[in-house]
Design a protein around this motif. Structure first.
Motif, PDB file in Angstrom:
ATOM      1  N   ALA A 168       0.846  -1.202   0.000  1.00  0.00           N
ATOM      2  CA  ALA A 168       0.000   0.000   0.000  1.00  0.00           C
ATOM      3  C   ALA A 168       0.879   1.248   0.000  1.00  0.00           C
ATOM      4  N   TYR A 182       1.043   5.446   0.371  1.00  0.00           N
ATOM      5  CA  TYR A 182       0.387   6.649   0.861  1.00  0.00           C
ATOM      6  C   TYR A 182       1.239   7.852   0.449  1.00  0.00           C
ATOM      7  N   SER A 236      -5.803   2.906  -1.955  1.00  0.00           N
ATOM      8  CA  SER A 236      -4.576   2.125  -1.819  1.00  0.00           C
ATOM      9  C   SER A 236      -4.892   0.727  -1.309  1.00  0.00           C
TER      10      SER A 236
END
Length: 316
Positions: A157, A159, A177
């Motif tokens: 994931a 960010y 995500s």
């Protein structure tokens, strides 16, 4: 060693190799999954995994996420299946270079291609070419392995380095995500129920991002955490259908389109009954192609609607 006396995985690999060489299985076609091989030839899942590993090493097949194992785009066309080796099979490769990361990566590859139900410790060992018990030196059990797999893929994931200042784009970034991770690894949604969260570093990292978006808006701690759980459950609940579709395709041997074709007469009869006028009006308004369920569109519609609903709560 004669073909008759060859190990089961070599005999099965030879048969699938023949089907590819003679064009029964064309490039892009799905080859039998580990579960289908185990059922058709009455062998263990570990043996079935070894079959696909053998063909993959030869470049004849490849893993395609959310689909399974398919014939490679340009497989080497063999005029006839090769004979099994005459010498005794070589012993399993040494696990001297084996690591926990390699075990986890191999397990993720199996789950991506075949689904979580096809995962076994023996299958992982077969994929790595090591003794059946070798993975247990690095993970205690299959359950522990699945938890490590979940944390490994959640690490994918991404960010934004500069967190958006407004809560909404930050929540959108986190949800999208997480959706991308589930899209890449459909089995992830099957790992654990929402009521039994896992203490995984990268799962906590996701919650840290989402809670950071909700912090400072006058919400109670319980409300903040409920909203975090709500968005996570929405992503997970939508993503669960990715793996279920793959399981249904494997169990029935029918694609999504083929399944819908098989149900067309039943749907037409219900529409024609007159008992469901609104359903009939909506479905009748589609063009000849009919309605096509696109989970990405459903996900975006649901996420937008959910965040619109939170505006009054957070900004009000």
């Amino acid at each position: 060693m004669t073909e008759k006396n060859a190990p089961p995985y070599l005999r099965i690999a030879a048969e699938l190799r023949r089907r590819i060489a003679e064009g029964e299985l064309a490039p892009g076609d799905r080859v039998p999954s580990t579960r289908q091989i185990a059922k058709e030839w009455n062998v263990a899942l570990a043996t079935a995994t070894k079959v696909l590993t053998t063909l993959r090493q030869e470049g004849l097949v490849r893993a395609q996420p959310r689909v399974g194992t398919v014939v490679a785009d340009a497989p080497e066309r063999l005029p006839h299946p090769p004979r099994p080796p005459r010498a005794a099979a070589a012993p399993a490769a040494s696990d001297g270079e084996l690591t926990r990361e390699r075990v986890v990566r191999a397990a993720v590859d199996i789950a991506d291609a075949e689904g979580l139900a096809a995962l076994s410790m023996r299958g992982v060992a077969a994929r790595l070419g090591v003794a059946a018990m070798s993975p247990y030196r690095y993970v205690n059990s299959k359950d522990d392995l699945v938890f490590l797999m979940a944390d490994a893929v959640l690490a994918e994931a991404h960010y934004p380095a500069d967190a958006p200042s407004h809560w909404r784009p930050r929540l959108e970034a986190g949800a999208r995500s997480l959706w991308a991770v589930h899209r890449a690894h459909p089995w992830l949604a099957q790992v654990t129920p929402l009521t039994r969260p896992l203490a995984l570093p990268h799962l906590i990292a996701y919650s840290e991002w989402m809670l950071g978006a909700l912090d400072g808006h006058g919400l109670t701690p319980a409300t903040m955490f409920n909203l975090n759980v709500l968005i996570y459950s929405y992503v997970q609940g939508t993503a669960v259908h990715l793996e279920r579709e793959a399981q249904a395709a494997g169990a029935t041997g029918m694609s999504e389109d083929q399944w819908m074709e098989s149900q067309a007469a039943a749907f037409d009869a219900l529409v024609a009954s007159g008992a469901y006028p609104t359903f009939a009006k909506v479905t009748g308004s589609f063009d000849d192609g009919g309605y096509e369920l696109r989970l990405d569109e459903v996900f975006e519609l649901g996420l937008t609607s959910m965040l619109d609903g939170l505006t009054a709560l957070i900004d009000g």
